[in-house]
Design a protein around this motif. Structure first.
Motif, PDB file in Angstrom:
ATOM      1  N   MET A  32       0.840  -1.189   0.000  1.00  0.00           N
ATOM      2  CA  MET A  32       0.000   0.000   0.000  1.00  0.00           C
ATOM      3  C   MET A  32       0.881   1.247   0.000  1.00  0.00           C
ATOM      4  N   SER A  33       0.570   2.174  -0.872  1.00  0.00           N
ATOM      5  CA  SER A  33       1.389   3.373  -0.945  1.00  0.00           C
ATOM      6  C   SER A  33       0.523   4.556  -1.342  1.00  0.00           C
ATOM      7  N   LYS A  34       0.979   5.746  -1.030  1.00  0.00           N
ATOM      8  CA  LYS A  34       0.203   6.963  -1.278  1.00  0.00           C
ATOM      9  C   LYS A  34       1.121   8.096  -1.694  1.00  0.00           C
ATOM     10  N   GLN A  53      23.360   7.448   7.659  1.00  0.00           N
ATOM     11  CA  GLN A  53      22.970   6.543   8.748  1.00  0.00           C
ATOM     12  C   GLN A  53      22.516   7.294   9.993  1.00  0.00           C
ATOM     13  N   GLN A 103      23.044  11.132  -3.491  1.00  0.00           N
ATOM     14  CA  GLN A 103      22.201  12.283  -3.829  1.00  0.00           C
ATOM     15  C   GLN A 103      21.132  12.460  -2.765  1.00  0.00           C
ATOM     16  N   GLY A 161      15.608  12.173   6.580  1.00  0.00           N
ATOM     17  CA  GLY A 161      14.720  11.680   7.618  1.00  0.00           C
ATOM     18  C   GLY A 161      15.200  12.162   8.975  1.00  0.00           C
ATOM     19  N   GLN A 221      18.470  10.664  10.134  1.00  0.00           N
ATOM     20  CA  GLN A 221      19.546  10.512   9.158  1.00  0.00           C
ATOM     21  C   GLN A 221      20.615  11.605   9.258  1.00  0.00           C
ATOM     22  N   SER A 279       4.328   7.470   0.313  1.00  0.00           N
ATOM     23  CA  SER A 279       4.278   6.720   1.576  1.00  0.00           C
ATOM     24  C   SER A 279       4.110   5.249   1.265  1.00  0.00           C
ATOM     25  N   VAL A 280       4.948   4.422   1.843  1.00  0.00           N
ATOM     26  CA  VAL A 280       4.901   2.976   1.576  1.00  0.00           C
ATOM     27  C   VAL A 280       4.713   2.236   2.895  1.00  0.00           C
ATOM     28  N   TYR A 285      14.572   8.645  -3.054  1.00  0.00           N
ATOM     29  CA  TYR A 285      15.327   8.788  -1.812  1.00  0.00           C
ATOM     30  C   TYR A 285      14.492   8.312  -0.623  1.00  0.00           C
ATOM     31  N   LEU A 286      15.073   7.414   0.174  1.00  0.00           N
ATOM     32  CA  LEU A 286      14.370   6.836   1.323  1.00  0.00           C
ATOM     33  C   LEU A 286      14.825   7.512   2.611  1.00  0.00           C
ATOM     34  N   ARG A 287      13.853   8.028   3.398  1.00  0.00           N
ATOM     35  CA  ARG A 287      14.187   8.831   4.575  1.00  0.00           C
ATOM     36  C   ARG A 287      14.330   8.008   5.857  1.00  0.00           C
ATOM     37  N   HIS A 288      14.999   6.850   5.771  1.00  0.00           N
ATOM     38  CA  HIS A 288      15.118   5.958   6.934  1.00  0.00           C
ATOM     39  C   HIS A 288      16.496   5.323   7.010  1.00  0.00           C
ATOM     40  N   THR A 289      16.807   4.743   8.181  1.00  0.00           N
ATOM     41  CA  THR A 289      18.133   4.141   8.364  1.00  0.00           C
ATOM     42  C   THR A 289      18.081   2.638   8.648  1.00  0.00           C
ATOM     43  N   HIS A 326      20.269  -1.696  10.351  1.00  0.00           N
ATOM     44  CA  HIS A 326      21.140  -0.556  10.024  1.00  0.00           C
ATOM     45  C   HIS A 326      22.288  -0.995   9.098  1.00  0.00           C
ATOM     46  N   ALA A 361      20.937  -1.542   5.611  1.00  0.00           N
ATOM     47  CA  ALA A 361      20.620  -0.259   4.975  1.00  0.00           C
ATOM     48  C   ALA A 361      21.893   0.442   4.504  1.00  0.00           C
ATOM     49  N   MET A 362      22.962   0.343   5.307  1.00  0.00           N
ATOM     50  CA  MET A 362      24.250   0.937   4.904  1.00  0.00           C
ATOM     51  C   MET A 362      24.760   0.273   3.625  1.00  0.00           C
ATOM     52  N   VAL A 401      20.331   4.311   0.390  1.00  0.00           N
ATOM     53  CA  VAL A 401      18.989   4.894   0.452  1.00  0.00           C
ATOM     54  C   VAL A 401      18.721   5.887  -0.675  1.00  0.00           C
ATOM     55  N   SER A 402      19.641   5.984  -1.630  1.00  0.00           N
ATOM     56  CA  SER A 402      19.550   6.981  -2.696  1.00  0.00           C
ATOM     57  C   SER A 402      19.768   6.311  -4.044  1.00  0.00           C
ATOM     58  N   VAL A 432      11.085  10.051  -1.092  1.00  0.00           N
ATOM     59  CA  VAL A 432      10.988  11.284  -1.868  1.00  0.00           C
ATOM     60  C   VAL A 432      11.248  10.945  -3.335  1.00  0.00           C
TER      61      VAL A 432
END
Lengths: 159, 159, 159
Positions: A1-3, A64, A113, A124, A127, B21-22, B53-57, B102, B105-106, B110-111, B144
């Motif tokens: 699910m996404s928005k 990170q 980027q 975030g 981050q 939003s996911v 771009y993902l706003r999480h770690t 973490h 993700a590293m 995330v980009s 984003v």
């Protein structure tokens, strides 16, 4: 699910570039978030993308967690386990920490980027942007910062 | 041996940004290719680059095979082997799945940038874009999307 | 400790795209730095960013040391240790080298941006750009090159 949110559009009218010199004190993570934000402020950046590029092969760029410093300690440990010293590397003329550093730099990468919205890095909450030094001894590292997008003072673009 | 194609040129005239939003259901890969394509369609994108771009770690972005779902199962297994739970991490206050998340993700990052040609993502035949969730429980993740390039309806750029 | 240089600004006025076909001879690193530089020369690039994007899921893009070839031998060894063949992968219909290739491609990534300054790639002294082939047999790989920035012959932008 996404928005999907509302879309914000602007003209892409300028590119600004600078180099950031970072002195590391040896293996570990060195935050440059404030330096990147200051660069965006100096050029009057509004909407666009900032490219962060590291000109080295034994250090890397990482986004990170900027809260608990223990996370960065564990990230160093994780990288040491993935690319141990004295693991029978052919390339060992520059010391036992050199080839592991190349492996870590390959895995993390040197190009990053981040979107910029209204002049702010769209990071975030937790981050931070880090130069990860993989060599044991202190090194001078050079980072290229390049913004592409719209600027408040777009006259700069014709400087 | 390598060969370069004909070059296609255009004006870079607009930047469009939105947030996606996911909702993830826990550890695994969640495809967002269609959502990114829909964003490009909505803004009338022609030629340029889309930044994801993902706003999480503790989650990451991955371009990987969209055909056999077994590949994604094996990718989860591979990441668990590279960053196991209960491996003596210092940072363990947020549960045994947090520090491994973490590390994953590293390694993945995330980009992500993908070229856009005539409005279409220039993905390879077997490539899909995924949010990789590394935590065990479901999470809301914010992505984003930012297109930089030329748009069919470039009036949007002055909205 | 860090220090920012003088800032160089310009207009972002054109986007140029081409595809580069690369023939690999099997597992290993294949340098494409000269091909990317030639593309920038052909379009008369001045300041901006070049996006290098690989349209595959079992090969990847890496910026790494271009001096001692032993480094690339060790990088191949490191990747084999991180993603071994015959490690109980579910997805094995395409051969024992296929799933490890997907894992390596996920870790290294397929999307890379390099700043361009006065027409030159702003690479570090020891950096080269490589297509890393992770399959055992030779493959044809397609790379998208996309420059966004200012060009000397900006008339091209309206071709």
């Amino acid at each position: 699910m996404s928005k999907l949110s509302a879309i914000r559009s602007t003209k892409a009218d300028s590119i600004a570039t600078a180099r950031l010199s970072v002195e590391t004190s040896g293996e570990g993570f060195f935050e440059i978030t404030a330096e990147v934000a200051r660069f965006l402020e100096q050029i009057g950046a509004r909407d666009g993308t900032v490219l962060i590029y590291l000109r080295h092969t034994s250090a890397s760029l990482v986004v990170q967690e900027n809260a608990d410093p223990d996370v960065r300690i564990d990230l160093v440990t994780a990288l040491r386990r993935l690319a141990p010293a004295n693991a029978g590397w052919v390339h060992d003329v520059e010391g036992p920490d050199d080839m592991p550093a190349h492996v870590k730099a390959m895995l993390n990468g040197v190009s990053l980027q981040i979107p910029v919205s209204d002049g702010d890095l769209a990071l975030g909450t937790w981050q931070g942007v880090y130069v990860a030094e993989h060599r044991t001894s202190p090194h001078g590292r050079e980072v290229v910062l390049q913004f592409c997008g719209s600027c408040a003072n777009s006259d700069r673009a014709s400087d």
